[in-house]
Design a protein around this motif. Structure first.
Motif, PDB file in Angstrom:
ATOM      1  N   GLU A   1      14.115 -86.922 -12.509  1.00  0.00           N
ATOM      2  CA  GLU A   1      14.643 -87.926 -13.426  1.00  0.00           C
ATOM      3  C   GLU A   1      14.630 -87.384 -14.851  1.00  0.00           C
ATOM      4  O   GLU A   1      13.570 -87.075 -15.403  1.00  0.00           O
TER       5      GLU A   1
ATOM      6  N   THR B   1      18.858 -87.578 -10.912  1.00  0.00           N
ATOM      7  CA  THR B   1      19.618 -88.615 -11.594  1.00  0.00           C
ATOM      8  C   THR B   1      20.918 -88.027 -12.121  1.00  0.00           C
ATOM      9  O   THR B   1      20.906 -87.098 -12.925  1.00  0.00           O
TER      10      THR B   1
ATOM     11  N   HIS C   1      20.877 -93.989 -11.682  1.00  0.00           N
ATOM     12  CA  HIS C   1      19.628 -94.346 -12.350  1.00  0.00           C
ATOM     13  C   HIS C   1      19.237 -95.803 -12.118  1.00  0.00           C
ATOM     14  O   HIS C   1      18.070 -96.117 -11.835  1.00  0.00           O
TER      15      HIS C   1
END
Length: 344
Positions: free
Chosen positions: A12, A84, A116
């Motif tokens: 992420e 992501t 996301h």
């Protein structure tokens, strides 16, 4: 191939937090590493995209190494890589996407781009008990305030959203008006605990008309005017913070109640950074108890951006044999409506 996928590495890097995690479909979360750039951006009063991207470059690989060490695994034990792909800051997204695709190619495993906000939406699934479908989801963060009807993975119907500032953004901007340090949303909530709820009464925007959209920009302006017309000693600042927080939370609760009434559903999921707000949780828990329903949310560390939600969302899509990429193309989407996700 997909039946054998068990362990997924999640990456992420959508904004100002680098999150890396390893999720095992049988054992659950094996590792979770997080680095926040809050101190880096504090002097600027907000996220500086170029600085965020550069810090992700520095932190992503070391955090991957730390996560594998925490999980007592090596690269050969990873069955897939999830990263992501949007929405978010384009430079920051490209760091995670590039590293993720490179590792997937080197390890000869599938790569899966993750939305996301789907990661946030599914984060309560990491808890026990986890919500079952269908449910109403309130996604509430610095960048998004949305009400969504969730029927299954990928089956998302947007019911309402903010037409201007998201709730988290309004929290941070109002905190700045109160001279609180960045990021100020959590600090405003702590200050509100000392406030007198009866001194100031702020409007509950867009609750006097039908519909499920939100608007928090005017509420921020109302707070600014209140600050400018009062002697702002410590107690006054706390009272203003309390009035502002109460107005936001009441507004969110009213809209959630409308969405539940319209849909006939009895389960509510709250996710995103603002879902960690203790007062919001208590308000929605009380509301759902009175309705005879249930409310679900993730633990606080899974409310803000994190790798665990990306690893889990990637595992879900891989398990359903969808969303994989095996070529070397790298694409991110700074803007990416949830409605454009594929249905599984």
């Amino acid at each position: 191939m997909m039946e054998k996928i068990k362990r997924v590495l999640g990456i992420e890097t959508s904004c100002d937090e680098t999150g890396i995690a390893v999720y095992d479909g049988e054992k659950g979360l094996l590792a979770n590493q997080l680095y926040s750039q809050v101190k880096l951006h504090a002097d600027y009063g907000g996220v500086v995209p170029e600085l965020a991207s550069r810090d992700h470059v520095r932190k992503t690989v070391p955090l991957i190494q730390a996560a594998l060490q925490e999980a007592k695994l090596s690269g050969k034990d990873i069955d897939a890589v999830a990263y992501t792909a949007g929405p978010g800051l384009v430079g920051a997204l490209l760091v995670g996407a590039t590293v993720g695709r490179a590792l997937a190619f080197a390890w000869q495993v599938p790569a899966v781009p993750v939305h996301h906000m789907e990661g946030h939406l599914l984060s309560p699934m990491l808890e026990n008990p986890a919500p079952s479908f269908p449910f109403i989801a309130l996604l509430v963060s610095g960048g998004h305030t949305q009400l969504i009807s969730v029927t299954a993975i990928g089956e998302y119907q947007l019911l309402g959203e903010s037409v201007d500032d998201a709730a988290g953004e309004a929290f941070d901007k109002t905190a700045k008006l109160l001279d609180l340090d960045y990021p100020g949303g959590a600090m405003l909530s702590r200050l509100a605990e000392q406030g007198n709820a009866k001194r100031f009464i702020f409007p509950r925007p867009m609750t006097d008309r039908p519909g499920l959209d939100f608007s928090f920009s005017g509420l921020k302006t109302f707070a600014a005017n209140t600050i400018h017309t009062n002697n702002n000693d410590d107690q006054t600042r706390a009272d203003i913070a309390r009035a502002f927080e109460d107005a936001v939370i009441d507004t969110l609760a009213i809209k959630c109640q409308r969405a539940l009434d319209q849909s006939g559903l009895t389960r509510l999921v709250i996710a995103g950074g603002v879902s960690a707000n203790r007062t919001l949780r208590l308000k929605l828990a009380e509301m759902m108890h009175q309705r005879g329903g249930e409310v679900f949310y993730a633990r606080p560390e899974f409310c803000t951006d994190n790798g665990a939600m990306i690893a889990y969302a990637g595992w879900v899509r891989l398990k359903m044999n969808a969303g994989t990429e095996n070529d070397l193309s790298i694409a991110v989407r700074p803007r990416w409506p949830l409605s454009e996700l594929s249905v599984l």
